[in-house]
Design a protein around this motif. Structure first.
Motif, mmCIF file in Angstrom:
data_model
loop_
_atom_site.group_PDB
_atom_site.id
_atom_site.type_symbol
_atom_site.label_atom_id
_atom_site.label_comp_id
_atom_site.label_asym_id
_atom_site.label_seq_id
_atom_site.Cartn_x
_atom_site.Cartn_y
_atom_site.Cartn_z
ATOM 1 N N LYS A 147 -6.048 -0.330 1.791
ATOM 2 C CA LYS A 147 -7.086 -1.032 2.546
ATOM 3 C C LYS A 147 -7.918 -0.063 3.380
ATOM 4 O O LYS A 147 -9.077 -0.349 3.706
ATOM 5 N N ASP A 148 -7.328 1.077 3.734
ATOM 6 C CA ASP A 148 -8.031 2.050 4.584
ATOM 7 C C ASP A 148 -8.390 3.325 3.816
ATOM 8 O O ASP A 148 -8.385 4.421 4.376
ATOM 9 N N THR A 174 1.710 -4.407 5.114
ATOM 10 C CA THR A 174 1.489 -5.317 6.236
ATOM 11 C C THR A 174 1.056 -6.674 5.682
ATOM 12 O O THR A 174 0.834 -6.829 4.479
ATOM 13 N N ASP A 175 0.928 -7.642 6.594
ATOM 14 C CA ASP A 175 0.471 -8.968 6.176
ATOM 15 C C ASP A 175 -0.942 -8.935 5.617
ATOM 16 O O ASP A 175 -1.341 -9.814 4.846
ATOM 17 N N LYS A 176 -1.707 -7.917 6.003
ATOM 18 C CA LYS A 176 -3.106 -7.823 5.581
ATOM 19 C C LYS A 176 -3.293 -6.923 4.361
ATOM 20 O O LYS A 176 -4.416 -6.739 3.894
ATOM 21 N N GLY A 177 -2.193 -6.370 3.855
ATOM 22 C CA GLY A 177 -2.288 -5.498 2.696
ATOM 23 C C GLY A 177 -1.573 -4.178 2.924
ATOM 24 O O GLY A 177 -0.864 -3.998 3.929
ATOM 25 N N TYR A 179 -1.585 -0.173 3.645
ATOM 26 C CA TYR A 179 -2.397 0.844 4.311
ATOM 27 C C TYR A 179 -1.719 2.204 4.166
ATOM 28 O O TYR A 179 -0.488 2.302 4.094
#
Length: 663
Positions: A147-148, A174-177, A179
């Motif tokens: 993601k980053d 993480t919950d958001k993907g 990293y």
């Protein structure tokens, strides 16, 4: 062939299924990464503090991680690089220098290393990537889908990609993907785990290479490169023709290998790789009997193709296209190119930065001359001959002939002997003040001191430009401070060879070295048409001029010209662009020079037929001082003669000369 891995690294094979028996501090014994920490503690790679603790959850510093790598790889002592903020004499300083000497790490632009700074995840990936390169592990890369991704610095993208491919440094879920967190610091425990995984990759790579026996160096294979990853099909072909037929039939493959070596690719670069001679010969014929020129180990070549039976490469050095032995050249597919020669503008000057493909590092830069008008600041350009310049899209953007590189050395310099002595001392003072320890006492020890008189004497009696001679001496002897200059009075590297740089003729005085360079080399071997290698009376490049055979460095002529311009620009521009430059066209036959502007006049000497290069632009350069209309109606050009023993000036018919535009 992988670099031989130490007994220490191979010992991991026996430890993988055994829990280490030695007990260490409680901060290791119950840790999640107990195995890796204990392994490196046993080996003395990770050291305890005064209380016997290893503090695995503490952030690891740049200096600590560099030391871990140096100890794990048992790197040899090195003083190749030193950093201003290291405490010399300490174990850590030596280990950091050892890692730097192995090209595993680098410092900051200000000359520091910042050993106490917390190391980031991307910096760790970078050091491990270079450690794998040091161990000569075949590197592969995986697509980055973090993601980053955008936060990963450009200089670490390949390292992170390789780390992901080999599962060395993993992403953080993480919950958001997922990293990568490239700027985050890591703990000592993380450092142990990452280093352990990297050494596992090296061990397995070496085992596959040496034990499996799947790759026969005399057989052929086909494969492909996609997204920076090279893959090879297991099918073995006994002839190149079989492999080529299979490649053409596949539609999706783009590489042919002989053993581990790529010998055909769809696009990319080549480089000189004859490590025995340290030079690679380029031949005029496919049977390798008639040499055109030669070039240094690691120097960039343009790849034009592989023969139908795979027994030679077609390559270009400078503007010359010829044939090379596959054993003396390496191919690099476009997706695997890590660096290459590049040109750019710096303070209105064209700069050439050189990449050594054998060492996989940039090894210096030099000033060419004033930047041409078609170039833009901030942009990078690429050229195989230093004349035709291309952009990143491989589109020709302009042609530029640096004046001193293609200006006849038969032209006299406007600088007097006294001028040259003053220039020498001024340059030595500058080097002594700002050039570092190598120029200590240069104003009293340099072998260039006091050469003004002999330089002008050679110019007057031998008709070789004094500024050219001085610039060659500066370049070859490092301003008169090289070992050969100091111990042998050898200012020009005479009889110093790439394969043995300790050789070289010895002279009673530096002036004797100047005489030898001018009389025995320039006059007898390189400048007149009666010489052994008569390719033009200019510094030149590998297509024309002295550089064709005088030096293995394909940029020797450009570097000499760069010194000439630097001096001339600094002390009055007395010599720059004094005359127009023309190229005598001899691609289809010989060209006569005359004593007067008429075909009825006596012939002074004849330019031999020579290859004019891929661009058909590199004839014999001449310095034009005058033009007139002859009685035959042709334009005639008066130029400095390549052979002043016959005449100081000669006339050449205009249709046989291409006059170059002024820069």
């Amino acid at each position: 062939m992988l670099k031989k891995i130490s007994v220490f690294l191979f010992s991991m094979i026996f430890i993988l299924s055994i829990v280490p028996s030695i007990s260490f501090a409680n901060d290791i014994s119950n840790h999640q990464m107990k195995f890796e920490l204990t392994y490196f503690a046993e080996k003395g790679v990770i050291l305890p503090d005064a209380k016997g603790n290893f503090n695995p959850n503490d952030p690891v510093t740049r200096g600590e991680f560099a030391s871990y790598i140096a100890r794990a790889l048992e790197l040899p002592d090195s003083t190749k690089y030193t950093f201003s903020d290291l405490k010399q004499g300490t174990r850590e300083a030596q280990e950091i220098q050892n890692a730097a000497g192995a090209n595993i790490l680098g410092g900051y632009a200000d000359g520091t290393f910042k050993p106490n700074q917390k190391i980031t995840r991307q910096q760790m990936a970078g050091m491990l990537y270079n450690a794998l390169r040091y161990l000569e592990v075949p590197l592969h890369q995986a697509p980055l889908t973090f993601k980053d991704n955008k936060k990963i610095h450009d200089s670490f993208v390949n390292a992170v990609s390789t780390s992901v491919y080999f599962n060395i440094i993993r992403g953080v879920h993480t919950d958001k993907g997922v990293y990568f967190n490239p700027g985050n610091s890591a703990t000592k425990a993380h450092a142990a785990a990452y280093l352990f995984r990297a050494l596992e990759v090296a061990k397995n790579a070496d085992g596959n290479q040496s034990n499996e026996g799947n790759v026969d160096s005399s057989k052929y294979y086909i494969g492909k490169i996609k997204n920076g990853v090279v893959s090879k099909n297991p099918t073995i072909y006994t002839t190149y023709e079989q492999a080529l037929a299979a490649l053409n039939a596949s539609g999706s493959l783009n590489l042919i290998f002989k053993g581990e070596n790529i010998i055909k690719m769809s696009s990319g670069l080549a480089f000189a790789s004859d490590t025995v001679a340290k030079t690679t010969s380029i031949y005029e014929d496919k049977s390798f009997k008639k040499q055109i020129t030669y070039t240094q180990l690691g120097r960039e070549l343009k790849y034009n193709g592989t023969s139908a039976n795979g027994d030679y490469f077609i390559v270009q050095v400078g503007d010359v296209v010829g044939y090379a032995k596959p054993s003396a050249v390496n191919l690099i597919p476009t997706d695997l190119i890590e660096g290459r020669d590049e040109y750019y503008i710096e303070d209105s000057i064209l700069v050439h930065r050189i990449y050594n493909h054998a060492k996989k590092e940039y090894e210096g830069k030099y000033n060419v001359g004033p930047a041409p008008k078609f170039m833009q600041s901030g942009a990078k350009y690429y050229s195989f001959d230093g004349v035709h310049f291309y952009n990143r899209n491989n589109s020709l953007v302009g042609t530029y002939f640096p004046y001193f590189q293609f200006a006849s050395v038969r032209q006299p310099s406007s600088y007097t002997a006294s001028d040259l002595d003053k220039i020498i001392m001024a340059e030595l003072e500058n080097r002594q003040a700002f050039g570092g320890a190598q120029y200590k006492d240069a104003t009293t020890k340099s072998k260039l001191i006091g050469l003004g008189t002999i330089l002008k004497s050679m110019e007057e009696t031998e008709n070789i430009n004094a500024l050219f001679i001085l610039s060659a001496a500066i370049h070859e002897s490092n301003y008169g401070m090289s070992t050969n200059a100091q111990t042998k009075n050898n200012l020009f590297g005479i009889k110093v060879y790439d394969s043995n740089e300790s050789l070289g003729e010895k002279y009673a005085t530096p002036a004797d070295s100047v005489k030898a360079f001018v009389q025995r080399y320039m006059q007898e071997r390189y400048v007149p048409q009666t010489a052994v290698y008569p390719f033009g009376a200019v510094p030149g490049n590998k297509a024309t001029g002295i550089n064709v055979y005088y030096a293995s460095d394909p940029h020797w002529g450009a570097k000499i010209a760069g010194h000439m311009y630097k001096i001339d620009a600094k002390y009055g521009l007395k010599d720059y662009a004094k005359n127009r430059i023309g190229m005598v066209r001899t691609g289809t036959g010989t060209v006569n020079t005359r004593l007067e502007p008429s075909t009825n006049s006596s012939i002074a000497f004849t330019y031999r037929q020579k290859a004019t290069g891929e661009s058909q632009e590199f004839g014999y350069p001449v310095a034009i001082v005058e033009e007139t209309i002859g009685t035959d109606g042709y334009v005639w050009y008066k130029a400095y003669s390549d052979d002043p023993s016959i005449a100081k000036f000669v006339w050449i018919r205009g249709d046989l000369v291409k006059v170059l535009p002024k820069n």
